[in-house]
Design an enzyme around this catalytic site. Sequence first.
Site, mmCIF file in Angstrom:
data_model
loop_
_atom_site.group_PDB
_atom_site.id
_atom_site.type_symbol
_atom_site.label_atom_id
_atom_site.label_comp_id
_atom_site.label_asym_id
_atom_site.label_seq_id
_atom_site.Cartn_x
_atom_site.Cartn_y
_atom_site.Cartn_z
ATOM 1 N N ARG A 1 0.939 -9.026 13.138
ATOM 2 C CA ARG A 1 0.127 -7.987 12.696
ATOM 3 C C ARG A 1 -1.119 -8.452 11.345
ATOM 4 O O ARG A 1 -2.078 -7.854 11.187
ATOM 5 C CB ARG A 1 1.245 -7.286 11.809
ATOM 6 C CG ARG A 1 1.724 -6.058 12.318
ATOM 7 C CD ARG A 1 2.986 -5.565 11.549
ATOM 8 N NE ARG A 1 2.858 -4.823 10.650
ATOM 9 C CZ ARG A 1 3.970 -4.601 9.913
ATOM 10 N NH1 ARG A 1 5.056 -5.352 9.962
ATOM 11 N NH2 ARG A 1 3.682 -4.001 8.890
ATOM 12 N N LYS B 1 0.926 -1.382 -0.003
ATOM 13 C CA LYS B 1 -0.125 -0.073 -0.131
ATOM 14 C C LYS B 1 1.124 0.964 0.095
ATOM 15 O O LYS B 1 1.257 2.122 -0.585
ATOM 16 C CB LYS B 1 -1.108 0.261 1.244
ATOM 17 C CG LYS B 1 -2.156 -1.468 1.119
ATOM 18 C CD LYS B 1 -2.580 -0.893 2.238
ATOM 19 C CE LYS B 1 -2.272 -1.202 3.618
ATOM 20 N NZ LYS B 1 -1.610 -2.634 4.195
ATOM 21 N N ARG C 1 12.092 -1.383 10.507
ATOM 22 C CA ARG C 1 10.859 -1.413 11.579
ATOM 23 C C ARG C 1 11.286 -2.424 12.080
ATOM 24 O O ARG C 1 11.296 -3.462 12.619
ATOM 25 C CB ARG C 1 9.869 -0.898 11.148
ATOM 26 C CG ARG C 1 9.377 0.433 10.495
ATOM 27 C CD ARG C 1 8.444 0.509 9.756
ATOM 28 N NE ARG C 1 6.914 -0.411 10.071
ATOM 29 C CZ ARG C 1 5.843 0.357 9.579
ATOM 30 N NH1 ARG C 1 5.897 0.865 8.423
ATOM 31 N NH2 ARG C 1 4.631 -0.822 10.055
ATOM 32 N N ARG D 1 12.096 -5.557 4.141
ATOM 33 C CA ARG D 1 11.355 -4.079 3.703
ATOM 34 C C ARG D 1 12.987 -3.797 4.789
ATOM 35 O O ARG D 1 13.212 -3.864 5.699
ATOM 36 C CB ARG D 1 10.477 -3.936 4.189
ATOM 37 C CG ARG D 1 10.077 -2.705 3.913
ATOM 38 C CD ARG D 1 8.584 -2.445 4.139
ATOM 39 N NE ARG D 1 7.534 -1.981 5.875
ATOM 40 C CZ ARG D 1 6.223 -2.280 5.523
ATOM 41 N NH1 ARG D 1 5.480 -1.777 4.834
ATOM 42 N NH2 ARG D 1 6.020 -2.367 6.895
ATOM 43 N N ARG E 1 -8.882 0.878 9.085
ATOM 44 C CA ARG E 1 -8.548 -0.277 9.666
ATOM 45 C C ARG E 1 -9.294 -1.137 10.499
ATOM 46 O O ARG E 1 -9.260 -2.129 11.047
ATOM 47 C CB ARG E 1 -6.858 -0.160 10.202
ATOM 48 C CG ARG E 1 -5.967 -0.312 10.418
ATOM 49 C CD ARG E 1 -4.778 -1.005 9.831
ATOM 50 N NE ARG E 1 -3.711 -1.475 10.116
ATOM 51 C CZ ARG E 1 -3.050 -0.343 10.063
ATOM 52 N NH1 ARG E 1 -2.953 0.043 8.954
ATOM 53 N NH2 ARG E 1 -1.243 -1.065 9.907
HETATM 54 P P1 ADP Z 1 1.291 -2.294 7.500
HETATM 55 O O1 ADP Z 1 -0.249 -1.539 7.168
HETATM 56 O O2 ADP Z 1 2.374 -2.807 7.175
HETATM 57 O O3 ADP Z 1 0.870 -3.260 8.475
HETATM 58 P P2 ADP Z 1 1.432 0.988 9.306
HETATM 59 O O4 ADP Z 1 2.307 1.655 8.526
HETATM 60 O O5 ADP Z 1 0.578 0.761 8.048
HETATM 61 O O6 ADP Z 1 2.195 -0.702 8.839
HETATM 62 O O7 ADP Z 1 1.051 0.360 9.736
HETATM 63 C C1 ADP Z 1 2.108 0.066 11.285
HETATM 64 C C2 ADP Z 1 1.150 0.217 12.847
HETATM 65 O O8 ADP Z 1 0.463 1.611 13.482
HETATM 66 C C3 ADP Z 1 0.073 -0.709 12.763
HETATM 67 O O9 ADP Z 1 0.328 -1.726 13.376
HETATM 68 C C4 ADP Z 1 -0.962 -0.517 14.287
HETATM 69 O O10 ADP Z 1 0.297 -0.275 15.198
HETATM 70 C C5 ADP Z 1 -0.466 1.257 13.845
HETATM 71 N N1 ADP Z 1 -1.762 1.516 12.828
HETATM 72 C C6 ADP Z 1 -1.709 2.666 11.779
HETATM 73 N N2 ADP Z 1 -2.372 2.872 10.563
HETATM 74 C C7 ADP Z 1 -3.502 2.675 12.150
HETATM 75 C C8 ADP Z 1 -5.287 2.438 12.049
HETATM 76 N N3 ADP Z 1 -5.882 3.318 11.264
HETATM 77 N N4 ADP Z 1 -5.947 2.290 13.007
HETATM 78 C C9 ADP Z 1 -4.936 1.895 14.647
HETATM 79 N N5 ADP Z 1 -3.375 1.206 14.375
HETATM 80 C C10 ADP Z 1 -2.971 2.184 12.941
#
Ligand code: ADP
Length: 214
Positions: A170, A15, A159, A126, A90
């Site tokens: 996750r 994404k 990360r 990554r 999410r």
């Molecule tokens: P990925 O999509 O690869 O899991 P992100 O960078 O989008 O990585 O998200 C990393 C972390 O940030 C998630 O595991 C969560 O803890 C937090 N996070 C990001 N966006 C949200 C959201 N919309 N709601 C809740 N937590 C979020």
Amino acid sequence: MKKILILLGPPGVGKGTVGEKLSEILRIPLISTGDLLREHIKKKTELGLKAKEYMENGYLVPDDIVVSVLVERIREDDCKNGFILDGFPRNINQAEILENFINKENVKVIYLTADDEFLVNRLSNRRICENCGAIYHLINIPPKVNGICDKCGGKLVQREDDKEDVVRNRLKVYHSVTSPLLDYYRNRRKFFVVPGDGKLEETISNILKIEEDA
Ligand code: ADP
Ligand code: ZN
């Protein structure tokens, strides 16, 4: 009309990478709630301190925190012609809150797909630029110089939540609370399924076709 793209899909499906490219081509900003939260953590803001532990362990950050970070961002001037969302919503509650902001707009939902083992493999390779946030993959999108960002010369790091056990958590969270969004949007919005496990260029051209058509 304001153009809004929502990128849905499991962690690691691309994404962020796809969103960056689309943002350049369509000239609307990419908004990643993950990146916004990581910025807050880096700056040690109150929101960042609250979010840190959830993120490092692969759990969702509480909705009120994420929503306030998102709303602050989409109110900025550069979002007036539209934006691309990566990582928000999410869960169903976040999707319902978002409806208050995107009601009359031209919204398309793109669901990027890949299976879990592919994702675990991709995420463990990554690397992210510490300085500008650019995303690399050690095999598919390697930097020109090992460990160094092509764009800004920053240092590339892994990360905390890209370590395998956290990645698996996750994915578990994704399957239980995020994947119900697929049915939510399939029934409410223009919804498109695009494979996320092929070549980046193909994924982009598939999405651009969708963009031009509907
Ligand atoms: P990925 O999509 O690869 O899991 P992100 O960078 O989008 O990585 O998200 C990393 C972390 O940030 C998630 O595991 C969560 O803890 C937090 N996070 C990001 N966006 C949200 C959201 N919309 N709601 C809740 N937590 C979020
Ligand atoms: Zn960089």
